[in-house]
Design a protein around this motif. Structure first.
Motif, short mmCIF file in Angstrom:
data_model
loop_
_atom_site.label_atom_id
_atom_site.label_comp_id
_atom_site.label_asym_id
_atom_site.label_seq_id
_atom_site.Cartn_x
_atom_site.Cartn_y
_atom_site.Cartn_z
N LEU A 66 2.43 1.76 -3.42
CA LEU A 66 1.47 2.24 -4.42
C LEU A 66 1.13 3.71 -4.21
O LEU A 66 0.79 4.41 -5.17
N ARG A 67 1.22 4.18 -2.97
CA ARG A 67 0.97 5.60 -2.69
C ARG A 67 2.21 6.46 -2.95
O ARG A 67 2.18 7.65 -2.72
N GLY A 68 3.30 5.82 -3.38
CA GLY A 68 4.49 6.58 -3.71
C GLY A 68 5.43 6.82 -2.54
O GLY A 68 6.40 7.57 -2.66
N ARG A 126 0.83 -1.21 0.00
CA ARG A 126 0.00 0.00 0.00
C ARG A 126 0.87 1.26 0.00
O ARG A 126 0.62 2.17 -0.77
N SER A 127 1.88 1.29 0.85
CA SER A 127 2.73 2.49 0.91
C SER A 127 3.48 2.68 -0.41
O SER A 127 3.66 3.82 -0.88
#
Length: 123
Positions: free
Chosen positions: A64-66, A61-62
């Protein structure tokens, strides 16, 4: 889960790696047979940001959030098929994996993987 299992089996309670499992390696060795000429032993270390705990690692998740880690270090070792225990030797595979995981634990101990990546010391 890993620490109680390690304690029950009389294995080391590592802080940076989980206990290895020999079943998957044995299945791969058996399935690939003579087509397999080597396996690659990969250890990955993520740099952390100011204020992050030492055990922090990026999640899917982190990423994918950049929110990328400030650095990623890898130690890759090619292990020829002839240097591996036989697929039918479960005890030998377990021992070989435990030795590799002990090495990974050492590499992930503060600074060793960075030094090895820079060519400044043994890995």
């Amino acid at each position: 889960k890993a620490r109680p299992r390690a304690r029950a089996a009389g294995l080391p309670e590592w802080r940076r790696v989980l206990l290895p499992r020999a079943g998957g390696l044995a299945a791969a060795l058996q399935a690939l047979g003579p087509r397999l000429d080597a396996v690659y032993d990969l250890t990955v270390s993520y740099g952390r940001r100011e204020g992050e705990p030492a055990w922090a690692r990026p999640s899917e998740r982190s990423l994918l959030r950049g929110a990328l880690p400030p650095s990623v270090r890898m130690h890759i070792r090619r292990v020829p098929r002839g240097a591996l225990p036989d697929a039918s030797d479960e005890a030998g595979l377990r021992e070989w994996l435990n030795d590799r995981w002990a090495s990974k634990e050492g590499l992930l101990t503060v600074g060793r993987l960075a030094a090895a990546a820079a060519g400044a010391g043994p890995a």
